[in-house]
Scaffold this motif. Structure first.
Motif, PDB file in Angstrom:
ATOM      1  N   GLY A 297      18.220 -34.191  -4.264  1.00  0.00           N
ATOM      2  CA  GLY A 297      17.865 -33.202  -5.272  1.00  0.00           C
ATOM      3  C   GLY A 297      16.614 -33.179  -5.689  1.00  0.00           C
ATOM      4  N   HIS A 298      16.034 -34.233  -5.931  1.00  0.00           N
ATOM      5  CA  HIS A 298      14.554 -34.340  -6.397  1.00  0.00           C
ATOM      6  C   HIS A 298      13.391 -33.868  -5.119  1.00  0.00           C
ATOM      7  CE1 HIS A 298      16.467 -36.439  -9.743  1.00  0.00           C
ATOM      8  NE2 HIS A 298      15.396 -36.168 -10.510  1.00  0.00           N
ATOM      9  N   GLY A 299      14.031 -33.439  -3.958  1.00  0.00           N
ATOM     10  CA  GLY A 299      13.218 -33.503  -3.080  1.00  0.00           C
ATOM     11  C   GLY A 299      12.011 -34.300  -2.609  1.00  0.00           C
ATOM     12  N   LEU A 308       5.448 -43.541   1.179  1.00  0.00           N
ATOM     13  CA  LEU A 308       5.740 -43.727  -0.390  1.00  0.00           C
ATOM     14  C   LEU A 308       7.349 -43.291  -0.580  1.00  0.00           C
ATOM     15  CD1 LEU A 308       2.670 -41.607  -1.809  1.00  0.00           C
ATOM     16  CD2 LEU A 308       3.351 -43.935  -2.199  1.00  0.00           C
ATOM     17  N   GLY A 309       7.890 -42.608  -0.029  1.00  0.00           N
ATOM     18  CA  GLY A 309       9.312 -42.370   0.086  1.00  0.00           C
ATOM     19  C   GLY A 309      10.025 -43.767  -0.030  1.00  0.00           C
ATOM     20  N   ALA A 348      11.069 -40.536 -13.364  1.00  0.00           N
ATOM     21  CA  ALA A 348       9.761 -41.215 -13.676  1.00  0.00           C
ATOM     22  C   ALA A 348       9.288 -41.935 -12.477  1.00  0.00           C
ATOM     23  CB  ALA A 348      10.035 -42.133 -14.731  1.00  0.00           C
ATOM     24  N   LEU A 349       9.989 -42.302 -11.719  1.00  0.00           N
ATOM     25  CA  LEU A 349       9.574 -43.095 -10.385  1.00  0.00           C
ATOM     26  C   LEU A 349       9.108 -42.041  -9.409  1.00  0.00           C
ATOM     27  CD1 LEU A 349       9.168 -45.789  -9.730  1.00  0.00           C
ATOM     28  CD2 LEU A 349      11.152 -45.688  -8.372  1.00  0.00           C
ATOM     29  N   THR A 350       9.795 -40.915  -9.602  1.00  0.00           N
ATOM     30  CA  THR A 350       9.311 -39.842  -8.445  1.00  0.00           C
ATOM     31  C   THR A 350       8.101 -39.262  -8.923  1.00  0.00           C
ATOM     32  OG1 THR A 350      11.535 -39.330  -8.096  1.00  0.00           O
ATOM     33  CG2 THR A 350      10.051 -37.654  -7.199  1.00  0.00           C
ATOM     34  N   SER A 351       7.896 -39.009 -10.241  1.00  0.00           N
ATOM     35  CA  SER A 351       6.554 -38.551 -10.606  1.00  0.00           C
ATOM     36  C   SER A 351       5.361 -39.374 -10.536  1.00  0.00           C
ATOM     37  CB  SER A 351       6.739 -38.276 -12.302  1.00  0.00           C
ATOM     38  OG  SER A 351       7.924 -37.318 -12.454  1.00  0.00           O
ATOM     39  N   PHE A 352       5.587 -40.776 -10.692  1.00  0.00           N
ATOM     40  CA  PHE A 352       4.543 -41.823 -10.522  1.00  0.00           C
ATOM     41  C   PHE A 352       4.322 -41.839  -9.133  1.00  0.00           C
ATOM     42  CE2 PHE A 352       3.781 -46.207  -9.234  1.00  0.00           C
ATOM     43  CZ  PHE A 352       2.745 -46.364  -9.991  1.00  0.00           C
TER      44      PHE A 352
END
Length: 365
Positions: A297-299, A308-309, A348-352
């Motif tokens: 859902g967060h893509g 990074l994924g 927050a972790l995805t944005s980072f």
């Protein structure tokens, strides 16, 4: 061309009903010979027996909260006797070896014997202090487990006396934490106005443990960010596993110290075993399809590179360990406060990770 026909009326005769059908119809409508006549039921005659299991009361397995961790099974009596006897034998062997060494050194030179005796006394004193500290740390962790059980019992029975005892023990347990000073003062001011035991425990959880919970979430997020960054740039999978284990162990110890546990070496191993037991119970629920749906859902697949994924996934696993350690080291279970989930850290972790990837691509250009 023929002339139009004038309208006429026709009489339709009813079809005769077959004799067999007439008999069956009369037999169906006929009153049975011994039929009971209707009568009003008395007030005390009707008895409603509820079903043992109501399917409408069954919780949704996907949306329900993970069950609490079960206590680890105690070691058998034979196992404790074996390890106890083995420890005594090893201690006697070390003592005999030290005694023989000191005697040999006295025969060689007197000052060497006295030096060895002094070093043995210092080592014995240090070992005694270490063992005392370890036993106190283990006792403090056991106190956390007992406090959790007693708080659940006080809320279930709504016992004011048991709830006050739980609140007093909680206040004494976290008295050394400056973050809880304001909550302890406000709780002491409102303590006489609260009659229900369950509400008193809930208020204590909110006022005293609220600041500690906020700090614990920050610790978990910081550890997850470090793991995601290190595993994203490390060239070997062995380095990833080693750093995840190191960061998870440090996070477990820091969370226990935050809530007043102060585990030693033996206490840390016991705490780590409790966290693993908690993960064994709740891991399959919390890191199942919902976690995959959140990532999709967060893509992440479209926004991040493969490395990074992978770092974000490792960071989320670290966050899951941190949540389990938070529940294990927390003096009270989550009753009034909402239990943190992976969704609290994923954004927050995805944005980072997205920010780090953009900085890497910009520096590469």
């Amino acid at each position: 061309m023929t002339a139009p026909r004038k309208p006429a009326a026709f009489r339709i005769e009813a079809e005769p009903e077959p004799k067999q059908e007439v008999r069956e119809t009369r037999r169906a409508h006929a009153e049975p010979p011994h039929a009971r006549k209707p009568r009003p039921a008395g007030v005390g005659v009707a008895v409603v027996v509820p079903a043992e299991i109501d399917v409408f009361d069954e919780p949704d397995i996907v949306a329900a909260e993970p069950p609490p961790a079960t206590a680890p099974r105690k070691r058998s009596m034979l196992g404790r006797l074996f390890f106890g006897a083995l420890g005594v034998l090893v201690s006697l062997a070390v003592g005999l070896w030290t005694d023989q060494l000191i005697r040999d050194l006295f025969e060689r030179a007197e000052w060497l014997g006295w030096l060895a005796a002094g070093m043995a006394a210092i080592a014995l004193l240090a070992l005694t202090v270490i063992l005392v500290r370890e036993f106190l740390a283990i006792a403090r962790l056991a106190e956390v487990e007992k406090l959790q059980k007693r708080s659940l019992d006080a809320v279930a029975r709504d016992d004011p006396k048991a709830a006050r005892a739980v609140v007093d023990e909680l206040s004494a347990f976290v008295a050394a934490k400056p973050e809880t000073a304001a909550g302890r003062r406000s709780l002491a001011a409102l303590r006489g106005e609260i009659i229900d035991g369950g509400n008193l425990v809930r208020l204590a959880e909110t006022e005293i443990l609220g600041p500690l919970d906020a700090r614990a979430k920050v610790m978990i997020l910081e550890a997850a960010k470090r793991v995601s960054l290190v595993t994203a740039v490390s060239p070997r999978a062995v380095v990833d596993v080693a750093y995840v284990v190191f960061e998870a162990g440090r996070l477990i110890r820091r969370l226990s110290e935050l809530y007043g546990g102060r585990p030693g070496t033996l206490g840390f191993f016991r705490l780590a075993r409790s966290v693993l037991a908690h993960l064994a119970v709740t891991g399959s629920i919390a890191v199942g399809d919902s976690f995959v749906q959140q990532i999709i859902g967060h893509g992440l697949a479209a926004r991040l590179s493969a490395k990074l994924g992978e770092g974000v996934v490792n960071g989320m696993m670290t966050a899951r360990i941190g949540i389990a350690a938070m529940e294990t080291a927390r003096p009270l279970p989550f009753i009034a406060a909402r239990r943190p989930g992976l969704g609290d850290f994923l954004s927050a972790l995805t944005s980072f990770a997205t920010k780090k990837e953009s900085e890497t691509s910009t520096s590469g250009k």
